[in-house]
Design a protein around this motif. Structure first.
Motif, PDB file in Angstrom:
ATOM      1  N   PHE A 172       0.821  -1.197   0.000  1.00  0.00           N
ATOM      2  CA  PHE A 172       0.000   0.000   0.000  1.00  0.00           C
ATOM      3  C   PHE A 172       0.865   1.261   0.000  1.00  0.00           C
ATOM      4  CE2 PHE A 172      -2.065   3.234   2.741  1.00  0.00           C
ATOM      5  CZ  PHE A 172      -2.961   3.685   1.797  1.00  0.00           C
ATOM      6  N   LEU A 173       1.852   1.308   0.879  1.00  0.00           N
ATOM      7  CA  LEU A 173       2.712   2.490   0.943  1.00  0.00           C
ATOM      8  C   LEU A 173       3.598   2.616  -0.293  1.00  0.00           C
ATOM      9  CD1 LEU A 173       3.633   2.724   4.748  1.00  0.00           C
ATOM     10  CD2 LEU A 173       1.875   3.930   3.469  1.00  0.00           C
TER      11      LEU A 173
ATOM     12  N   LEU B  57       1.334   4.231  -2.795  1.00  0.00           N
ATOM     13  CA  LEU B  57       1.170   5.626  -2.404  1.00  0.00           C
ATOM     14  C   LEU B  57       2.406   6.445  -2.784  1.00  0.00           C
ATOM     15  CD1 LEU B  57      -1.222   6.918  -1.040  1.00  0.00           C
ATOM     16  CD2 LEU B  57      -0.126   6.579   1.171  1.00  0.00           C
TER      17      LEU B  57
ATOM     18  N   MET C 291      -7.575  -0.045   1.306  1.00  0.00           N
ATOM     19  CA  MET C 291      -6.728  -0.048   2.496  1.00  0.00           C
ATOM     20  C   MET C 291      -7.529   0.377   3.720  1.00  0.00           C
ATOM     21  SD  MET C 291      -3.861  -1.239   2.326  1.00  0.00           S
ATOM     22  CE  MET C 291      -2.915  -1.808   3.741  1.00  0.00           C
TER      23      MET C 291
ATOM     24  N   TYR D  20      -7.890  -1.883   7.063  1.00  0.00           N
ATOM     25  CA  TYR D  20      -7.580  -1.424   8.421  1.00  0.00           C
ATOM     26  C   TYR D  20      -8.798  -1.553   9.333  1.00  0.00           C
ATOM     27  CZ  TYR D  20      -3.154   0.727   6.806  1.00  0.00           C
ATOM     28  OH  TYR D  20      -1.908   0.966   6.301  1.00  0.00           O
TER      29      TYR D  20
ATOM     30  N   ALA E  68      -3.594   0.392  18.545  1.00  0.00           N
ATOM     31  CA  ALA E  68      -3.130   1.776  18.473  1.00  0.00           C
ATOM     32  C   ALA E  68      -2.502   2.068  17.113  1.00  0.00           C
ATOM     33  CB  ALA E  68      -2.125   2.045  19.595  1.00  0.00           C
ATOM     34  N   ALA E  69      -1.689   1.131  16.631  1.00  0.00           N
ATOM     35  CA  ALA E  69      -0.991   1.357  15.370  1.00  0.00           C
ATOM     36  C   ALA E  69      -1.957   1.356  14.181  1.00  0.00           C
ATOM     37  CB  ALA E  69       0.100   0.304  15.171  1.00  0.00           C
TER      38      ALA E  69
ATOM     39  N   ALA F  36      -4.173   4.453  14.338  1.00  0.00           N
ATOM     40  CA  ALA F  36      -3.464   5.665  13.933  1.00  0.00           C
ATOM     41  C   ALA F  36      -3.318   5.732  12.416  1.00  0.00           C
ATOM     42  CB  ALA F  36      -2.089   5.707  14.603  1.00  0.00           C
ATOM     43  N   ARG F  37      -3.022   4.581  11.809  1.00  0.00           N
ATOM     44  CA  ARG F  37      -2.929   4.540  10.349  1.00  0.00           C
ATOM     45  C   ARG F  37      -4.256   4.942   9.729  1.00  0.00           C
ATOM     46  NH1 ARG F  37       0.713   0.109  11.206  1.00  0.00           N
ATOM     47  NH2 ARG F  37       2.378   0.068   9.681  1.00  0.00           N
TER      48      ARG F  37
ATOM     49  N   THR G 295      -5.082   8.687  10.149  1.00  0.00           N
ATOM     50  CA  THR G 295      -4.262   9.526   9.274  1.00  0.00           C
ATOM     51  C   THR G 295      -4.740   9.423   7.833  1.00  0.00           C
ATOM     52  OG1 THR G 295      -2.419   9.026  10.736  1.00  0.00           O
ATOM     53  CG2 THR G 295      -1.884  10.077   8.635  1.00  0.00           C
ATOM     54  N   LEU G 296      -5.043   8.198   7.427  1.00  0.00           N
ATOM     55  CA  LEU G 296      -5.525   7.980   6.073  1.00  0.00           C
ATOM     56  C   LEU G 296      -6.824   8.740   5.829  1.00  0.00           C
ATOM     57  CD1 LEU G 296      -4.893   6.387   3.525  1.00  0.00           C
ATOM     58  CD2 LEU G 296      -6.189   4.457   4.440  1.00  0.00           C
TER      59      LEU G 296
ATOM     60  N   HIS H  38      -6.472  12.600   5.565  1.00  0.00           N
ATOM     61  CA  HIS H  38      -5.814  13.177   4.388  1.00  0.00           C
ATOM     62  C   HIS H  38      -6.368  12.694   3.054  1.00  0.00           C
ATOM     63  CE1 HIS H  38      -2.902  13.862   7.615  1.00  0.00           C
ATOM     64  NE2 HIS H  38      -2.455  14.877   6.898  1.00  0.00           N
TER      65      HIS H  38
ATOM     66  N   LEU I  50      -5.876  14.439  -0.592  1.00  0.00           N
ATOM     67  CA  LEU I  50      -4.977  13.720  -1.512  1.00  0.00           C
ATOM     68  C   LEU I  50      -5.644  13.524  -2.866  1.00  0.00           C
ATOM     69  CD1 LEU I  50      -2.264  11.930  -1.750  1.00  0.00           C
ATOM     70  CD2 LEU I  50      -3.799   9.999  -1.397  1.00  0.00           C
TER      71      LEU I  50
END
Lengths: 182, 182
Positions: free
Chosen positions: A96-97, A100, A118, A122, A151-152, A155-156, A159-160, A163, A167
DNA sequence: TCGAACATGTAAAAGGTTACATGATTAC
DNA sequence: GTAATCATGTAACCTTTTACATGTTCGA
């Protein structure tokens, strides 16, 4: 740490078959380690040869027979050694990254599809982790592991989402390499 | 997505040597993909054979000569295809979470060492990502990728810090398998 | 009877790491 | 002269995935 080590660790928690181990991997380890039958069964074979685990056949009651594995004393020792001597590290491999990173080469439709896929990936992961974090049976370490996962991923996802629209809007307007015509 | 694809992608951004690509991997991709010379150089060889990239030797001024690779039109096409057809997924392999999962088998000293090592690992990663996120040269996609990385590592670190002391205190008091005597 | 879940394995191929092997050039 | 950085590559090994191959038992 490899699948073999994880099998050994799993058997420290109690006897299990290869099939059980696969299920446990999915339920308990899937957010930080993967494993398929193609790596589990050969690992169990090698560990048996090494005398770190032992197998016995259990007659299935209303189910096919299965091979139940138990850890030996040598096996416990070996896993303890791995656990105390391994250097803790963490690797991430995210297609995915990567996509991106090269977003400027893509049509906006595809970028949107990737971002949405994605997002739902998640969401699914987060829902699963939340569903298991409160089980009484977890030790403190296991629970912390799940909480770190929550948490991880959370957070992803945040943030996704924060934005995403910007984007895509920018992307639609920005000039990009037109590779689709090649 | 593999190292070969990443090399192809990197060369879409401009000509580079194997050495350059390794540096770029460390600087730009390291938070979501790894690669060593042992995978980069063979990949460049195969891509050249396939006609997806081309090599020329550049005389080094005050440096050894180097082989500069350029992407071909077929190479750009191939990378575009990969980018549009790949299913975005994400894998994590965390020895740290494995150790945490089996924390009950460890002496508290070791657990503390592991937790602290991981804390400093996350701190280093976070500092690095923060140092690169504001570079003007980043495209929106690259910046979002870095921001997602920052959010995820930051969340891991926060969760670890929030629960660290409690975990260790509980661990010291809790009964555990005494394997050190084996 | 047919699909789902249970159950165990193998073989080929892919993908990657690590260690090895070599050598240039610069700055101290 | 020697360490650091630049630079390219190979080979052995390790691990894992994917696809294949097979067979049981239960419930609808």
């Amino acid at each position: 740490m490899n699948v073999s080590d994880l099998c050994l660790g799993t058997l420290c928690l109690g006897d299990a078959s290869g099939y059980d181990i696969k299920k446990l991997f999915e339920a308990a380890f899937s957010h930080f380690h993967g494993a398929s039958y193609g790596s589990i069964y050969p690992s169990l074979g090698k560990l048996t040869e090494q005398g770190l685990i032992e197998a016995r056949t259990e007659a299935g009651i209303g189910k096919p027979d299965r091979k139940l594995y138990s850890i030996t004393e040598a096996g416990e020792q070996a896993f303890y050694k791995t656990l105390t001597e391994a250097e803790p590290d963490e690797q991430i491999r995210s297609d995915f990254l990567v996509i991106l990173f090269f977003a400027h080469m893509l049509p906006t439709d595809r970028l949107q599809q990737v971002v949405e896929r994605m997002e739902s990936h998640y969401e699914t992961k987060l829902a699963y982790l939340r569903s298991i974090v409160d089980l009484e049976s977890h030790s403190a370490g296991i629970r912390l592991g799940i909480e770190i996962g929550i948490a991880a991923v959370g957070a992803r996802l945040d943030t996704l989402r924060a934005h995403k629209d910007q984007l895509l809007t920018h992307h639609r307007e920005a000039p990009k390499c037109d590779l689709s015509s090649l």
